[in-house]
Design an enzyme around this catalytic site. Structure first.
Site, mmCIF file in Angstrom:
data_model
loop_
_atom_site.group_PDB
_atom_site.id
_atom_site.type_symbol
_atom_site.label_atom_id
_atom_site.label_comp_id
_atom_site.label_asym_id
_atom_site.label_seq_id
_atom_site.Cartn_x
_atom_site.Cartn_y
_atom_site.Cartn_z
ATOM 1 N N CYS A 93 0.801 -1.221 0.000
ATOM 2 C CA CYS A 93 0.000 0.000 0.000
ATOM 3 C C CYS A 93 0.842 1.282 0.000
ATOM 4 O O CYS A 93 1.406 1.627 -1.017
ATOM 5 C CB CYS A 93 -0.991 -0.043 1.152
ATOM 6 N N ARG A 127 -12.393 6.347 -1.360
ATOM 7 C CA ARG A 127 -11.525 5.299 -0.822
ATOM 8 C C ARG A 127 -12.010 3.962 -1.349
ATOM 9 O O ARG A 127 -13.212 3.684 -1.405
ATOM 10 C CB ARG A 127 -11.561 5.292 0.709
ATOM 11 N N HIS A 190 -3.530 -5.558 2.307
ATOM 12 C CA HIS A 190 -3.234 -5.771 3.723
ATOM 13 C C HIS A 190 -3.910 -7.067 4.125
ATOM 14 O O HIS A 190 -4.440 -7.795 3.300
ATOM 15 C CB HIS A 190 -3.840 -4.658 4.577
HETATM 16 N N1 GLN Z 1 -2.310 6.978 1.950
HETATM 17 C C1 GLN Z 1 -2.373 6.091 0.833
HETATM 18 C C2 GLN Z 1 -3.733 6.061 0.159
HETATM 19 O O1 GLN Z 1 -4.728 6.380 0.787
HETATM 20 C C3 GLN Z 1 -1.968 4.708 1.281
HETATM 21 C C4 GLN Z 1 -3.017 4.086 2.152
HETATM 22 C C5 GLN Z 1 -2.546 2.832 2.820
HETATM 23 O O2 GLN Z 1 -1.353 2.553 2.916
HETATM 24 N N2 GLN Z 1 -3.494 2.073 3.349
HETATM 25 O O3 GLN Z 1 -3.822 5.729 -0.992
#
Ligand code: GLN
Length: 238
Positions: A93, A127, A190
């Protein structure tokens, strides 16, 4: 006894959704085979240790990425050289994004990456969250959990880790998830990723061992609760 040193990159700032579990998984699977494991951490400002066998990095908030960005540039040329030299690395990520060329956040702020993977990430309007399954030519079904707003686009010719079966993946458009360059694996997943996907853990371990000793063989392991964890994760609703 064989010995491996595993480095976790930026555990203070880049370690969410249990990404630390990736380090624990490779360490445990090595120990179960009688391989001695040494764990080292690299945080901003630390002297970068290069006598290592495997590097693991996790996810984080955009703000965490900002905190590590400068230090990452400082050690970037070493990481690029190690990657070119075939060192196994797993970047999840936020660290996956920073192993690309750059991450342009939703606010239009650019966080420079180190260009190990030829790709770019841009902050998207929503998101992308949920359980994810991808199909990978080498690892079969890979199961994880994604939560990112960054949309990642690989340059032509960069191999993806797999094709999305459930979820969004790199950008929600082209069905690609993750990337593979040399022995570097980048992914949004993850979960943590490796406890649910031991084939990837063993791939990384095998590469690390063979770099120390080309004849090294990784004995197979049969761990029934891993199979059950995979099955359960696969049936969870989005
Ligand atoms: N901040 C980054 C995004 O939102 C990575 C997020 C994360 O590592 N879960 O894309």
């Amino acid at each position: 006894m064989a010995e491996l040193t595993i480095m976790q990159l930026y555990p203070r700032d880049m370690n969410i959704y249990g990404d630390w579990g990736n380090v624990q998984t490779v360490a445990k699977r090595a120990e179960w085979r009688g391989i001695d494991v040494k764990l080292v951490e690299h945080n901003p400002g630390d002297t970068f240790v290069t006598d290592i066998d495997l590097i693991v990095g996790g996810g984080g908030q955009d703000s965490g990425q900002d905190v590590v960005a400068e230090d990452l540039q400082r050690i970037g040329s070493e990481l690029r050289a190690m990657a070119r030299d075939g060192m196994p690395m797993l970047m999840i990520c936020g660290m996956y994004q920073l192993f690309g060329n750059r991450f342009i956040t939703r606010e239009g702020h650019t966080i420079e990456g180190i260009g190990v993977i030829d790709m770019e990430t841009r902050g998207g309007p929503e998101r992308l969250i949920g359980n994810t399954v991808i199909s990978s030519p080498e690892f079969g079904d890979v199961i994880g959990y994604e939560n990112h707003s960054g949309l990642t686009y690989l340059a032509d010719g960069v191999a993806q880790l797999g094709t999305v079966t459930l979820g969004a993946g790199n950008n929600g458009e082209d069905k690609g998830e993750g990337a593979r360059v040399h022995e570097v694996i980048g992914s949004y997943l993850h979960g943590s990723l490796l406890p649910k996907n031991p084939r990837i853990a063993d791939h990384l371990l095998g590469v690390a061992l063979r770099r120390r000793n080309s004849d090294a063989v990784l004995e197979p392991l049969d761990v029934p609760f891993e199979t059950r964890a995979r099955e359960t994760a696969q049936t969870r609703p989005r």
